[in-house]
Motif scaffolding. Structure first.
Motif, PDB file in Angstrom:
ATOM      1  N   ALA A 181       0.443  -1.206   0.084  1.00 32.88           N
ATOM      2  CA  ALA A 181      -0.445   0.363  -0.173  1.00 32.88           C
ATOM      3  C   ALA A 181       0.971   1.459   0.049  1.00 32.88           C
ATOM      4  N   MET A 182       1.938   1.593   0.803  1.00 29.40           N
ATOM      5  CA  MET A 182       2.206   2.371   1.205  1.00 29.40           C
ATOM      6  C   MET A 182       3.613   3.071   0.510  1.00 29.40           C
ATOM      7  N   PRO A 183       4.531   1.848  -0.756  1.00 28.86           N
ATOM      8  CA  PRO A 183       4.905   2.545  -2.099  1.00 28.86           C
ATOM      9  C   PRO A 183       3.516   3.886  -3.007  1.00 28.86           C
ATOM     10  N   SER A 184       2.304   2.413  -3.309  1.00 29.60           N
ATOM     11  CA  SER A 184       1.936   3.173  -4.190  1.00 29.60           C
ATOM     12  C   SER A 184       1.084   4.479  -3.748  1.00 29.60           C
ATOM     13  N   LEU A 185       0.719   4.520  -2.737  1.00 32.32           N
ATOM     14  CA  LEU A 185       0.116   5.839  -2.269  1.00 32.32           C
ATOM     15  C   LEU A 185       1.307   6.758  -2.293  1.00 32.32           C
ATOM     16  N   MET A 186       2.940   6.636  -2.029  1.00 32.50           N
ATOM     17  CA  MET A 186       3.933   7.936  -1.836  1.00 32.50           C
ATOM     18  C   MET A 186       3.861   8.012  -3.502  1.00 32.50           C
ATOM     19  N   ASP A 187       4.000   7.768  -4.463  1.00 30.98           N
ATOM     20  CA  ASP A 187       4.245   7.537  -5.723  1.00 30.98           C
ATOM     21  C   ASP A 187       3.190   8.792  -6.137  1.00 30.98           C
ATOM     22  N   LEU A 188       4.234  10.052  -6.794  1.00 28.38           N
ATOM     23  CA  LEU A 188       3.517  10.892  -7.092  1.00 28.38           C
ATOM     24  C   LEU A 188       3.670  11.026  -8.138  1.00 28.38           C
ATOM     25  N   ALA A 189       4.184  10.074  -9.066  1.00 24.44           N
ATOM     26  CA  ALA A 189       4.195  10.070 -10.972  1.00 24.44           C
ATOM     27  C   ALA A 189       3.287   9.760 -11.432  1.00 24.44           C
ATOM     28  N   GLY A 190       1.576  10.068 -10.853  1.00 24.89           N
ATOM     29  CA  GLY A 190       0.276   9.669 -11.098  1.00 24.89           C
ATOM     30  C   GLY A 190      -0.138  11.290 -11.050  1.00 24.89           C
ATOM     31  N   GLU A 191       0.407  11.927 -10.538  1.00 22.47           N
ATOM     32  CA  GLU A 191      -0.196  13.370 -10.197  1.00 22.47           C
ATOM     33  C   GLU A 191       0.670  14.174 -11.421  1.00 22.47           C
ATOM     34  N   ASN A 192      -1.334  15.052 -12.129  1.00 16.95           N
ATOM     35  CA  ASN A 192      -0.434  15.694 -13.033  1.00 16.95           C
ATOM     36  C   ASN A 192       0.287  17.075 -13.042  1.00 16.95           C
ATOM     37  N   ALA A 193       0.346  17.610 -13.942  1.00 17.85           N
ATOM     38  CA  ALA A 193       1.173  18.707 -13.298  1.00 17.85           C
ATOM     39  C   ALA A 193       1.076  20.118 -12.919  1.00 17.85           C
ATOM     40  N   LYS A 194      -0.574  20.108 -13.631  1.00 18.73           N
ATOM     41  CA  LYS A 194      -1.762  21.085 -12.880  1.00 18.73           C
ATOM     42  C   LYS A 194      -1.281  21.289 -11.051  1.00 18.73           C
ATOM     43  N   THR A 195      -1.222  19.740 -11.086  1.00 19.78           N
ATOM     44  CA  THR A 195      -1.401  19.691  -9.018  1.00 19.78           C
ATOM     45  C   THR A 195       0.057  20.000  -8.733  1.00 19.78           C
ATOM     46  N   LEU A 196       0.896  19.486  -9.221  1.00 20.38           N
ATOM     47  CA  LEU A 196       2.539  19.800  -8.582  1.00 20.38           C
ATOM     48  C   LEU A 196       3.005  21.429  -8.899  1.00 20.38           C
ATOM     49  N   LYS A 197       2.288  21.822  -9.799  1.00 21.90           N
ATOM     50  CA  LYS A 197       2.982  23.186  -9.223  1.00 21.90           C
ATOM     51  C   LYS A 197       2.116  24.229  -8.795  1.00 21.90           C
ATOM     52  N   ALA A 198       0.534  23.846  -8.555  1.00 23.25           N
ATOM     53  CA  ALA A 198      -0.443  23.841  -7.379  1.00 23.25           C
ATOM     54  C   ALA A 198       0.316  24.134  -6.146  1.00 23.25           C
ATOM     55  N   TYR A 199       1.007  22.795  -5.966  1.00 21.26           N
ATOM     56  CA  TYR A 199       1.676  22.853  -4.057  1.00 21.26           C
ATOM     57  C   TYR A 199       3.290  22.783  -4.051  1.00 21.26           C
TER      58      TYR A 199
END
Length: 456
Positions: A265-283
């Motif tokens: 569970a933890m590795p997949s939850l902590m993998d941010l590779a699937g987050e879109n560029a807009k979300t990463l930029k917002a944070y």
């Protein structure tokens, strides 16, 4: 290959945990799992907590406690000696509520109408280790369970494959902040990285942060081999079951089983590779000074969404005895955008109402100058804010004196704050007790009053 969850369910009689412990005992153990969701004492305002811990003591008179008299009296002798130092930052009224917030946090200030400022906080300890320990455990003198551990003990968790309490980048050498002390070990926080180490290195990269949980992977054994090894260990643990109270051994057994499930569970939850560029930029998680804390705030949202009960993120180096102007600005720049994005994201996902977001340090700073451009420790009065989770938005509670030396209106002690946080989670701080060494202990010991005035 079977997943770990399937291995847990379908272990054969030759090496299965249920076969060794007995089907009846296993069913009973599952039904009475210490992490199983529990009913609160009364209807809760919040289901979970995200605690943004600012280690080092950010200056309240430069952030969230506007003191026009301090600006006017700059250079004059202060109440406890020293020359008063006006804030280098402008304060402005924000939102429809008109809360005064400084330019150090311009993006957080956009959420003023969601924020409840407690401007009369105070604690007993003027030094970092003691104040940090008291903020987390209620006492600086003894080893006691942390507020996260108490919350998990009282409510359990909503995800059987994840820890119920996660501490991101906790201070090095201070495990009390997320420890369980005399509570069963299963209620302790799971440490994820630490400042300046593996997490910080990973945060500078793009993509996955999945390896930042220590020892989450076993390079030497397959899943099936790990399951066989764990079953043997659990059989030995079962053989050590004491008569009467078995909570300590049960806690160890459950923690091993949780650690096994976490590998999926933890590795997949902590993998941010699937987050879109807009979300990463917002944070601010896409680079620059906000990247590390931005990724941590994004992870906090993901943990909250997955059912983790208590998430803490530590942001350090707020201890400016010198270089206040430059270093406080740098600290605020690193976390202002990520915190604002977290609040906006939780609200957009309809999670803020049930998520109590807390921001604060172990104490504040003095209004008088130290070394020309610095401030000393001040435990007599400081500011902490909360948002969501049933608190009044756009609201200010309590006050320090005209210069910000000490709490003078509706003082709120750490014990009162603890009682209030537990109350928002549906827990009565006087009823949430644990029997140890012949007495019933609680987070607030024999103190604490719920601050009802801040509750929506």
């Amino acid at each position: 290959m079977l997943t770990r969850r399937e291995l847990l369910k379908h272990s054969s009689a030759g090496f299965g945990y249920m076969a060794m412990a007995g089907m009846a005992h296993a069913a009973e153990s599952t039904a009475t799992s210490p992490l199983a969701p529990k009913q609160p004492h009364f209807a809760a305002k919040a289901k979970r907590v995200i605690f943004l811990c600012m280690q080092g003591g950010p200056s309240h008179v430069d952030t969230f406690d506007y003191k026009p008299d301090l600006q006017r009296d700059h250079g004059k002798r202060g109440k406890y000696g020293g020359a008063l130092l006006k804030s280098p930052w402008e304060f402005r009224q924000r939102g429809e509520s008109g809360l005064w917030i400084s330019d150090l946090f311009p993006q957080v200030a956009e959420h003023a109408d969601e924020m409840c400022l407690i401007r009369s906080m105070h604690c007993d300890q003027p030094v970092h280790p003691g104040a940090m320990t008291q903020m987390h455990t209620g006492t600086a003198q003894f080893v006691r369970p942390s507020i996260g551990a108490w919350t998990l003990y009282g409510l359990g968790t909503e995800n059987e494959s994840l820890p119920g309490f996660v501490s991101l980048s906790p201070p090095v050498g201070n495990s009390r902040n997320y420890g369980s002390a005399f509570l069963p070990a299963i209620y302790g926080g799971t440490k994820v990285g630490r400042p300046g180490s593996r997490f910080a290195q990973l945060a500078r990269r793009s993509g996955s942060t999945q390896d930042s949980v220590p020892d989450i992977r076993n390079p030497n054994l397959s899943d099936r081999e790990q399951r066989r090894q764990l079953n043997l260990i659990q059989k030995l643990n079962q053989s050590q079951m004491p008569a009467g109270d078995t909570s300590n051994v049960d806690g160890v057994i459950q923690s091993y089983e949780l650690a096994f499930r976490m590998q999926d569970a933890m590795p997949s939850l902590m993998d941010l590779a699937g987050e879109n560029a807009k979300t990463l930029k917002a944070y601010g998680a896409d680079g620059g000074p906000t990247e590390t804390f931005g990724k941590q705030c994004l992870l906090a949202r993901r943990f909250a969404e997955a059912g983790v009960r208590f998430i803490e993120i530590t942001h350090g180096n707020w201890d400016q005895h010198t270089r206040l102007t430059a270093d406080h600005a740098a600290r605020a720049e690193a976390c202002d955008k990520p915190i604002a994005a977290l609040l906006a994201d939780l609200k957009a996902r309809n999670m803020l109402d049930e998520t109590l977001v807390i921001w604060g340090g172990e104490f504040g700073r003095t209004p008088s100058a130290q070394s020309g451009d610095g401030r000393n420790h001040n435990n007599k009065g400081y500011t902490l804010w909360m948002a969501g989770g049933g608190v009044k938005g756009g609201f200010s509670y309590g006050a320090t004196d005209e210069h910000g030396f000490e709490a003078v209106e509706n003082p709120c002690h750490v014990h009162d704050w603890h009682a209030t946080v537990l109350h928002l989670m549906g827990l009565d701080h006087e009823q949430l007790t644990y029997r140890y060494a012949g007495r019933d202990f609680r987070l607030t010991d024999v103190y604490g009053n719920v601050v009802h005035d801040i509750i929506a």
